[in-house]
Design a protein around this motif. Sequence first.
Motif, mmCIF file in Angstrom:
data_model
loop_
_atom_site.group_PDB
_atom_site.id
_atom_site.type_symbol
_atom_site.label_atom_id
_atom_site.label_comp_id
_atom_site.label_asym_id
_atom_site.label_seq_id
_atom_site.Cartn_x
_atom_site.Cartn_y
_atom_site.Cartn_z
ATOM 1 N N ASP A 54 42.602 41.912 42.131
ATOM 2 C CA ASP A 54 41.263 41.396 41.653
ATOM 3 C C ASP A 54 41.436 40.619 40.337
ATOM 4 O O ASP A 54 40.777 39.769 40.302
ATOM 5 C CB ASP A 54 40.388 42.565 41.463
ATOM 6 N N LEU A 55 42.623 41.055 39.498
ATOM 7 C CA LEU A 55 42.803 40.253 38.319
ATOM 8 C C LEU A 55 43.223 38.945 38.539
ATOM 9 O O LEU A 55 42.597 37.804 38.067
ATOM 10 C CB LEU A 55 43.575 40.951 37.460
ATOM 11 N N ALA A 56 44.282 38.926 39.622
ATOM 12 C CA ALA A 56 44.720 37.498 39.891
ATOM 13 C C ALA A 56 43.683 36.613 40.264
ATOM 14 O O ALA A 56 43.430 35.526 40.290
ATOM 15 C CB ALA A 56 45.871 37.919 41.009
ATOM 16 N N ARG A 57 42.698 37.285 41.528
ATOM 17 C CA ARG A 57 41.599 36.576 41.863
ATOM 18 C C ARG A 57 40.487 35.785 40.983
ATOM 19 O O ARG A 57 40.233 34.721 40.839
ATOM 20 C CB ARG A 57 40.732 37.240 42.779
ATOM 21 N N LEU A 58 40.501 36.855 39.735
ATOM 22 C CA LEU A 58 39.686 36.473 38.770
ATOM 23 C C LEU A 58 40.386 35.093 37.902
ATOM 24 O O LEU A 58 39.678 34.170 37.583
ATOM 25 C CB LEU A 58 39.256 37.471 37.751
ATOM 26 N N LEU A 59 41.498 35.331 37.890
ATOM 27 C CA LEU A 59 42.290 34.331 37.016
ATOM 28 C C LEU A 59 41.996 32.788 37.939
ATOM 29 O O LEU A 59 41.888 31.713 37.126
ATOM 30 C CB LEU A 59 43.659 34.495 36.794
ATOM 31 N N LYS A 60 42.453 32.899 39.102
ATOM 32 C CA LYS A 60 42.226 31.658 39.960
ATOM 33 C C LYS A 60 40.749 31.229 39.763
ATOM 34 O O LYS A 60 40.473 29.843 39.663
ATOM 35 C CB LYS A 60 42.552 32.060 41.415
ATOM 36 N N ASP A 61 39.768 32.101 40.001
ATOM 37 C CA ASP A 61 38.154 31.670 39.920
ATOM 38 C C ASP A 61 37.896 31.170 38.839
ATOM 39 O O ASP A 61 37.308 30.124 38.584
ATOM 40 C CB ASP A 61 37.353 32.940 40.342
ATOM 41 N N THR A 62 38.225 31.954 37.694
ATOM 42 C CA THR A 62 38.029 31.251 36.011
ATOM 43 C C THR A 62 38.759 29.934 35.916
ATOM 44 O O THR A 62 38.038 28.880 35.395
ATOM 45 C CB THR A 62 38.448 32.194 35.260
ATOM 46 N N MET A 63 39.858 29.592 36.319
ATOM 47 C CA MET A 63 40.483 28.491 36.211
ATOM 48 C C MET A 63 39.828 27.387 37.016
ATOM 49 O O MET A 63 39.592 26.219 36.636
ATOM 50 C CB MET A 63 42.001 28.360 36.655
ATOM 51 N N ALA A 64 39.269 27.660 38.309
ATOM 52 C CA ALA A 64 38.845 26.637 39.134
ATOM 53 C C ALA A 64 37.232 26.311 38.558
ATOM 54 O O ALA A 64 36.859 25.206 38.959
ATOM 55 C CB ALA A 64 38.691 27.522 40.427
ATOM 56 N N SER A 65 36.807 26.992 37.725
ATOM 57 C CA SER A 65 35.408 26.817 37.275
ATOM 58 C C SER A 65 35.321 25.781 36.283
ATOM 59 O O SER A 65 34.364 25.395 35.641
ATOM 60 C CB SER A 65 34.510 28.120 37.146
ATOM 61 N N SER A 66 36.769 25.313 35.665
ATOM 62 C CA SER A 66 37.008 24.528 34.645
ATOM 63 C C SER A 66 37.451 23.273 34.971
ATOM 64 O O SER A 66 38.308 23.068 35.977
ATOM 65 C CB SER A 66 37.639 25.265 33.616
ATOM 66 N N ARG A 67 36.946 22.115 34.521
ATOM 67 C CA ARG A 67 37.321 20.645 35.005
ATOM 68 C C ARG A 67 38.722 20.313 34.107
ATOM 69 O O ARG A 67 39.343 19.141 34.391
ATOM 70 C CB ARG A 67 36.314 19.718 34.656
ATOM 71 N N THR A 68 38.908 21.255 33.034
ATOM 72 C CA THR A 68 40.095 20.744 32.194
ATOM 73 C C THR A 68 41.207 21.859 32.364
ATOM 74 O O THR A 68 42.325 21.624 31.518
ATOM 75 C CB THR A 68 39.626 20.460 30.976
ATOM 76 N N THR A 69 41.018 22.975 32.641
ATOM 77 C CA THR A 69 41.933 23.959 32.702
ATOM 78 C C THR A 69 42.812 24.080 33.790
ATOM 79 O O THR A 69 42.490 23.813 34.883
ATOM 80 C CB THR A 69 41.233 25.470 32.818
ATOM 81 N N VAL A 70 44.285 24.091 33.565
ATOM 82 C CA VAL A 70 45.217 23.892 34.367
ATOM 83 C C VAL A 70 45.750 25.192 34.968
ATOM 84 O O VAL A 70 46.509 25.465 36.014
ATOM 85 C CB VAL A 70 46.452 22.796 34.286
ATOM 86 N N GLU A 71 45.781 26.359 34.156
ATOM 87 C CA GLU A 71 46.312 27.567 34.238
ATOM 88 C C GLU A 71 45.748 28.782 33.432
ATOM 89 O O GLU A 71 45.491 28.306 31.920
ATOM 90 C CB GLU A 71 48.030 27.489 34.090
ATOM 91 N N ILE A 72 45.598 29.752 33.663
ATOM 92 C CA ILE A 72 45.437 30.880 32.956
ATOM 93 C C ILE A 72 46.179 32.235 33.169
ATOM 94 O O ILE A 72 46.582 32.332 34.403
ATOM 95 C CB ILE A 72 43.912 31.419 33.226
ATOM 96 N N ALA A 73 47.022 32.568 32.145
ATOM 97 C CA ALA A 73 48.046 33.598 32.415
ATOM 98 C C ALA A 73 47.865 34.669 31.461
ATOM 99 O O ALA A 73 47.342 34.674 30.431
ATOM 100 C CB ALA A 73 49.375 33.014 32.352
ATOM 101 N N ILE A 74 48.318 35.838 31.919
ATOM 102 C CA ILE A 74 48.528 36.955 31.256
ATOM 103 C C ILE A 74 49.977 37.120 30.779
ATOM 104 O O ILE A 74 50.695 37.345 31.860
ATOM 105 C CB ILE A 74 47.787 38.264 31.693
ATOM 106 N N ILE A 75 50.284 37.259 29.714
ATOM 107 C CA ILE A 75 51.846 37.222 29.250
ATOM 108 C C ILE A 75 52.104 38.724 28.592
ATOM 109 O O ILE A 75 51.446 39.251 27.970
ATOM 110 C CB ILE A 75 52.243 36.127 28.141
ATOM 111 N N GLY A 76 53.287 39.102 29.051
ATOM 112 C CA GLY A 76 53.787 40.582 28.685
ATOM 113 C C GLY A 76 54.199 40.324 27.097
ATOM 114 O O GLY A 76 54.539 39.181 26.799
ATOM 115 N N GLU A 77 54.673 41.579 26.739
ATOM 116 C CA GLU A 77 55.362 41.712 25.329
ATOM 117 C C GLU A 77 56.613 40.930 25.418
ATOM 118 O O GLU A 77 57.121 40.495 24.415
ATOM 119 C CB GLU A 77 55.519 43.202 25.358
ATOM 120 N N ASP A 78 57.354 40.791 26.542
ATOM 121 C CA ASP A 78 58.777 40.164 26.495
ATOM 122 C C ASP A 78 58.605 38.603 26.743
ATOM 123 O O ASP A 78 59.609 37.892 26.925
ATOM 124 C CB ASP A 78 59.314 40.585 27.746
#
Length: 170
Positions: A54-78
């Motif tokens: 569901d989180l992965a789907r949210l990232l895709k949907d949020t990115m798709a709703s923007s005309r300028t965003t190419v990626e939304i990522a969650i980065i770990g501590e490493d």
Amino acid sequence: ARLEDVLERARMNALQVQSVLLQRLDEQSSQQAPPTNLTETKALWSEIIRNDKDLARLLKDTMASSRTTVEIAIIGEDGRVLASSNPESIGTPMRRLPGLEEWTQQNRWEKLWDIFTQRLDYDLRLPLGVAEQQNPVFQVQVAVSSVLLRNTFVPLMWYFGVALGVSSLC
């Protein structure tokens, strides 16, 4: 104004992902055996993020709703991507991009020059941490493309050019 709007939308996307991320971590952590220390807690959280469809789907949907965003990522501590709107990025090191906030502080002519002459991506990063630790546990990274920004400016520039031409003829 349009560039400030892009920054604000990137910030709102990051805050939206942060809110859902914290909610999902809270929900799914409560269904697991409680970790005994911070290291185990961070490992559990990372595992939840990696496996949450569901989180992965949210990232895709949020990115798709923007005309300028190419990626939304969650980065770990490493520094590796745990979840992304681009599934191919998962497990890879975080992309090091120029900061969107710093870029929007430049004067307008430099920004327009960059948009029309370069093919760069810029990012906005939102750190997420815990009180016991100085460095963030996770970061939400929103990457914005100058090429997509250019596409939003071309109609405006065309309109401005036509208006300038007509006024010059008059």
